[in-house]
Design a protein around this motif. Structure first.
Motif, PDB file in Angstrom:
ATOM      1  N   CYS A  26       0.808  -1.215   0.000  1.00 60.39           N
ATOM      2  CA  CYS A  26       0.000   0.000   0.000  1.00 60.39           C
ATOM      3  C   CYS A  26       0.845   1.270   0.000  1.00 60.39           C
ATOM      4  O   CYS A  26       0.314   2.372   0.200  1.00 60.39           O
ATOM      5  CB  CYS A  26      -0.938   0.002   1.203  1.00 60.39           C
ATOM      6  N   GLY A  27       2.141   1.114  -0.216  1.00 60.36           N
ATOM      7  CA  GLY A  27       2.991   2.295  -0.375  1.00 60.36           C
ATOM      8  C   GLY A  27       3.688   2.773   0.871  1.00 60.36           C
ATOM      9  O   GLY A  27       4.288   3.855   0.871  1.00 60.36           O
ATOM     10  N   TYR A  28       3.620   1.992   1.952  1.00 64.04           N
ATOM     11  CA  TYR A  28       4.282   2.389   3.197  1.00 64.04           C
ATOM     12  C   TYR A  28       5.620   1.654   3.337  1.00 64.04           C
ATOM     13  O   TYR A  28       5.651   0.431   3.370  1.00 64.04           O
ATOM     14  CB  TYR A  28       3.397   2.068   4.401  1.00 64.04           C
ATOM     15  N   LYS A  29       6.672   2.412   3.466  1.00 65.86           N
ATOM     16  CA  LYS A  29       7.995   1.808   3.661  1.00 65.86           C
ATOM     17  C   LYS A  29       8.261   1.516   5.131  1.00 65.86           C
ATOM     18  O   LYS A  29       9.155   0.742   5.468  1.00 65.86           O
ATOM     19  CB  LYS A  29       9.074   2.745   3.120  1.00 65.86           C
ATOM     20  N   ASN A  30       7.464   2.140   5.994  1.00 65.54           N
ATOM     21  CA  ASN A  30       7.635   1.974   7.440  1.00 65.54           C
ATOM     22  C   ASN A  30       6.334   1.429   8.024  1.00 65.54           C
ATOM     23  O   ASN A  30       5.282   2.074   7.945  1.00 65.54           O
ATOM     24  CB  ASN A  30       7.987   3.339   8.074  1.00 65.54           C
ATOM     25  N   ILE A  31       6.384   0.245   8.591  1.00 60.55           N
ATOM     26  CA  ILE A  31       5.167  -0.408   9.083  1.00 60.55           C
ATOM     27  C   ILE A  31       4.540   0.353  10.246  1.00 60.55           C
ATOM     28  O   ILE A  31       3.316   0.405  10.395  1.00 60.55           O
ATOM     29  CB  ILE A  31       5.454  -1.879   9.473  1.00 60.55           C
ATOM     30  N   GLU A  32       5.398   0.979  11.102  1.00 60.27           N
ATOM     31  CA  GLU A  32       4.852   1.748  12.221  1.00 60.27           C
ATOM     32  C   GLU A  32       4.048   2.946  11.717  1.00 60.27           C
ATOM     33  O   GLU A  32       2.990   3.274  12.263  1.00 60.27           O
ATOM     34  CB  GLU A  32       5.986   2.235  13.143  1.00 60.27           C
ATOM     35  N   HIS A  33       4.548   3.567  10.654  1.00 59.26           N
ATOM     36  CA  HIS A  33       3.825   4.701  10.058  1.00 59.26           C
ATOM     37  C   HIS A  33       2.479   4.231   9.491  1.00 59.26           C
ATOM     38  O   HIS A  33       1.452   4.906   9.635  1.00 59.26           O
ATOM     39  CB  HIS A  33       4.676   5.341   8.965  1.00 59.26           C
ATOM     40  N   PHE A  34       2.483   3.066   8.866  1.00 62.09           N
ATOM     41  CA  PHE A  34       1.250   2.490   8.329  1.00 62.09           C
ATOM     42  C   PHE A  34       0.234   2.246   9.434  1.00 62.09           C
ATOM     43  O   PHE A  34      -0.943   2.618   9.320  1.00 62.09           O
ATOM     44  CB  PHE A  34       1.559   1.180   7.605  1.00 62.09           C
ATOM     45  N   ILE A  35       0.685   1.644  10.525  1.00 61.07           N
ATOM     46  CA  ILE A  35      -0.223   1.323  11.632  1.00 61.07           C
ATOM     47  C   ILE A  35      -0.802   2.602  12.232  1.00 61.07           C
ATOM     48  O   ILE A  35      -1.999   2.677  12.529  1.00 61.07           O
ATOM     49  CB  ILE A  35       0.500   0.490  12.709  1.00 61.07           C
ATOM     50  N   ARG A  36       0.043   3.647  12.379  1.00 62.39           N
ATOM     51  CA  ARG A  36      -0.446   4.910  12.937  1.00 62.39           C
ATOM     52  C   ARG A  36      -1.525   5.529  12.040  1.00 62.39           C
ATOM     53  O   ARG A  36      -2.574   5.962  12.522  1.00 62.39           O
ATOM     54  CB  ARG A  36       0.718   5.891  13.119  1.00 62.39           C
ATOM     55  N   GLN A  37      -1.260   5.576  10.722  1.00 62.45           N
ATOM     56  CA  GLN A  37      -2.239   6.179   9.804  1.00 62.45           C
ATOM     57  C   GLN A  37      -3.508   5.345   9.717  1.00 62.45           C
ATOM     58  O   GLN A  37      -4.608   5.885   9.628  1.00 62.45           O
ATOM     59  CB  GLN A  37      -1.619   6.364   8.414  1.00 62.45           C
ATOM     60  N   PHE A  38      -3.365   4.039   9.739  1.00 55.00           N
ATOM     61  CA  PHE A  38      -4.536   3.163   9.673  1.00 55.00           C
ATOM     62  C   PHE A  38      -5.424   3.363  10.905  1.00 55.00           C
ATOM     63  O   PHE A  38      -6.642   3.512  10.783  1.00 55.00           O
ATOM     64  CB  PHE A  38      -4.106   1.701   9.577  1.00 55.00           C
ATOM     65  N   LYS A  39      -4.806   3.403  12.076  1.00 53.82           N
ATOM     66  CA  LYS A  39      -5.571   3.571  13.316  1.00 53.82           C
ATOM     67  C   LYS A  39      -6.235   4.946  13.356  1.00 53.82           C
ATOM     68  O   LYS A  39      -7.370   5.084  13.819  1.00 53.82           O
ATOM     69  CB  LYS A  39      -4.659   3.388  14.525  1.00 53.82           C
ATOM     70  N   LYS A  40      -5.528   5.966  12.867  1.00 49.28           N
ATOM     71  CA  LYS A  40      -6.098   7.308  12.838  1.00 49.28           C
ATOM     72  C   LYS A  40      -7.332   7.359  11.931  1.00 49.28           C
ATOM     73  O   LYS A  40      -8.317   8.031  12.230  1.00 49.28           O
ATOM     74  CB  LYS A  40      -5.054   8.313  12.348  1.00 49.28           C
ATOM     75  N   SER A  41      -7.292   6.614  10.845  1.00 49.03           N
ATOM     76  CA  SER A  41      -8.401   6.614   9.890  1.00 49.03           C
ATOM     77  C   SER A  41      -9.551   5.723  10.343  1.00 49.03           C
ATOM     78  O   SER A  41     -10.722   6.108  10.237  1.00 49.03           O
ATOM     79  CB  SER A  41      -7.898   6.145   8.520  1.00 49.03           C
ATOM     80  N   GLN A  42      -9.228   4.522  10.837  1.00 49.91           N
ATOM     81  CA  GLN A  42     -10.260   3.519  11.132  1.00 49.91           C
ATOM     82  C   GLN A  42     -10.565   3.353  12.624  1.00 49.91           C
ATOM     83  O   GLN A  42     -11.450   2.561  12.979  1.00 49.91           O
ATOM     84  CB  GLN A  42      -9.823   2.162  10.561  1.00 49.91           C
ATOM     85  N   ASN A  43      -9.819   4.060  13.483  1.00 52.19           N
ATOM     86  CA  ASN A  43      -9.994   3.958  14.932  1.00 52.19           C
ATOM     87  C   ASN A  43      -9.765   2.543  15.449  1.00 52.19           C
ATOM     88  O   ASN A  43     -10.373   2.123  16.446  1.00 52.19           O
ATOM     89  CB  ASN A  43     -11.401   4.434  15.341  1.00 52.19           C
ATOM     90  N   ILE A  44      -8.917   1.800  14.752  1.00 48.34           N
ATOM     91  CA  ILE A  44      -8.603   0.420  15.132  1.00 48.34           C
ATOM     92  C   ILE A  44      -7.303   0.042  14.447  1.00 48.34           C
ATOM     93  O   ILE A  44      -6.971   0.592  13.388  1.00 48.34           O
ATOM     94  CB  ILE A  44      -9.756  -0.522  14.702  1.00 48.34           C
ATOM     95  N   THR A  45      -6.541  -0.855  15.036  1.00 47.30           N
ATOM     96  CA  THR A  45      -5.289  -1.273  14.413  1.00 47.30           C
ATOM     97  C   THR A  45      -5.572  -2.221  13.251  1.00 47.30           C
ATOM     98  O   THR A  45      -6.645  -2.834  13.193  1.00 47.30           O
ATOM     99  CB  THR A  45      -4.382  -1.990  15.426  1.00 47.30           C
ATOM    100  N   PRO A  46      -4.616  -2.373  12.337  1.00 42.64           N
ATOM    101  CA  PRO A  46      -4.814  -3.319  11.229  1.00 42.64           C
ATOM    102  C   PRO A  46      -5.105  -4.738  11.716  1.00 42.64           C
ATOM    103  O   PRO A  46      -5.960  -5.436  11.146  1.00 42.64           O
ATOM    104  CB  PRO A  46      -3.501  -3.247  10.463  1.00 42.64           C
ATOM    105  N   ALA A  47      -4.405  -5.172  12.756  1.00 44.90           N
ATOM    106  CA  ALA A  47      -4.608  -6.534  13.268  1.00 44.90           C
ATOM    107  C   ALA A  47      -6.027  -6.722  13.808  1.00 44.90           C
ATOM    108  O   ALA A  47      -6.685  -7.735  13.535  1.00 44.90           O
ATOM    109  CB  ALA A  47      -3.582  -6.831  14.357  1.00 44.90           C
ATOM    110  N   LYS A  48      -6.521  -5.731  14.552  1.00 49.94           N
ATOM    111  CA  LYS A  48      -7.873  -5.835  15.106  1.00 49.94           C
ATOM    112  C   LYS A  48      -8.926  -5.709  13.998  1.00 49.94           C
ATOM    113  O   LYS A  48      -9.986  -6.338  14.075  1.00 49.94           O
ATOM    114  CB  LYS A  48      -8.081  -4.766  16.171  1.00 49.94           C
ATOM    115  N   TYR A  49      -8.623  -4.906  12.999  1.00 49.27           N
ATOM    116  CA  TYR A  49      -9.544  -4.782  11.857  1.00 49.27           C
ATOM    117  C   TYR A  49      -9.704  -6.136  11.165  1.00 49.27           C
ATOM    118  O   TYR A  49     -10.819  -6.563  10.880  1.00 49.27           O
ATOM    119  CB  TYR A  49      -9.009  -3.750  10.863  1.00 49.27           C
ATOM    120  N   ARG A  50      -8.591  -6.795  10.937  1.00 54.99           N
ATOM    121  CA  ARG A  50      -8.636  -8.119  10.290  1.00 54.99           C
ATOM    122  C   ARG A  50      -9.408  -9.111  11.147  1.00 54.99           C
ATOM    123  O   ARG A  50     -10.262  -9.855  10.649  1.00 54.99           O
ATOM    124  CB  ARG A  50      -7.216  -8.606  10.025  1.00 54.99           C
ATOM    125  N   LYS A  51      -9.137  -9.130  12.435  1.00 56.67           N
ATOM    126  CA  LYS A  51      -9.795 -10.073  13.326  1.00 56.67           C
ATOM    127  C   LYS A  51     -11.299  -9.830  13.365  1.00 56.67           C
ATOM    128  O   LYS A  51     -12.097 -10.771  13.309  1.00 56.67           O
ATOM    129  CB  LYS A  51      -9.212  -9.947  14.736  1.00 56.67           C
TER     130      LYS A  51
END
Length: 281
Positions: free
Chosen positions: A240-265
């Motif tokens: 998805c264009g993120y070179k830094n996984i921590e940056h991805f997780i921060r932006q994802f949580k800011k957008s979806q109010n949940i972490t990627p792992a919890k979103y998947r679950k």
């Protein structure tokens, strides 16, 4: 429901063709003009054509691929350009069934920058009008409403017509290729405009910024991958264009109010219990 009274596609006339209705018509008249034409433009409805053309009695030559909507009882005066044939698509719409914006430029030619989109949609309307499908009226209403809204939107792009479509193409690329390394400087350079002007004009048309769209496209892609693949979160981050996984997780949580792992679950749990619930209901 929008009620079409009459409709015609690819109506072609010779160079002597003219329509002259000083008192207009009781219904709305919608035209998609496929050839250059001679057109009366009311001084009260001045347009880009009025600015660029000067002629007595406001009878002006307009280019091909224009749309015009006349309101009921509005003067009609248009026809072929000298030595040229005239072709248009046209429809009459019951005035009691159509609601138009107050500021719509009635009787004013609107240049169509992607005319095939309009002609193809009109063709579907014309085919449906002469058909007998069970849901004919519902389909006609939806298609005609879409056509009118497209023309209305087109009328609002006259200030920056060429740049608008370049920006729309850029936006399409952003959403189709979220993995690209999108940078403001590169985007502005591709359009031959400054970064500041890109910010201004992009928000003017789309009510958001190009960077916000880059983030949104990446989060949308991540949501789809999280819910439909077994890829790891790190793999999805890179895709998805993120070179830094921590940056991805921060932006994802800011957008979806949940972490990627919890979103998947949460999505997997929903998928598993939905069939059970549907059987019990």
């Amino acid at each position: 429901m929008i009620n079409i009274l009459k409709i015609g596609e690819n109506a072609t006339h010779d160079s002597t063709f003219i329509v002259d209705r000083p008192l207009g018509h009781p219904a709305y008249l919608l035209l998609l003009i496929k050839t250059p034409a001679s057109f009366f433009i009311d001084a009260a409805n001045s347009s880009e054509f009025k600015v660029r053309n000067h002629s007595t009695d406001n009878l002006l030559n307009i280019p091909k691929d224009c749309a015009v909507i006349f309101k009921p009882y509005q003067k009609h005066l248009y026809g072929a350009v000298s030595d040229c044939h005239y072709t248009d698509n046209w429809m009459h719409i019951d005035k009691a069934t159509l609601s138009m914006p107050d500021n719509f430029p009635f009787g004013n030619p609107i240049q169509l920058h992607n005319p095939d989109d309009f002609y193809n949609l009109f063709h579907l309307i014309n085919s449906e009008f002469y058909g007998s499908a069970p849901h004919k009226q519902t389909i006609l209403n939806s298609l005609t409403d879409a056509l009118i809204k497209m023309i209305t939107d087109e009328s609002k792009t006259t200030e920056f017509p060429d740049l608008y479509y370049e920006l729309a193409a850029l936006r399409e690329k952003i959403y189709s290729s979220p993995q690209n390394d999108w940078k403001i400087n590169d985007m502005a350079k591709s359009l031959n405009i400054s970064c500041g002007y890109l910010h201004y004009i992009y928000k003017h048309f789309f009510n958001t910024t190009c960077i916000a769209d880059v983030i949104e496209s990446r989060i949308q892609s991540a949501c789809e991958l999280l819910s439909s693949t077994n890829k790891t979160i790190e793999e999805i981050s890179l895709q998805c264009g993120y070179k830094n996984i921590e940056h991805f997780i921060r932006q994802f949580k800011k957008s979806q109010n949940i972490t990627p792992a919890k979103y998947r679950k949460a999505h997997i749990i929903t998928q598993r219990i939905s069939p059970y619930r549907s059987q019990r209901s």
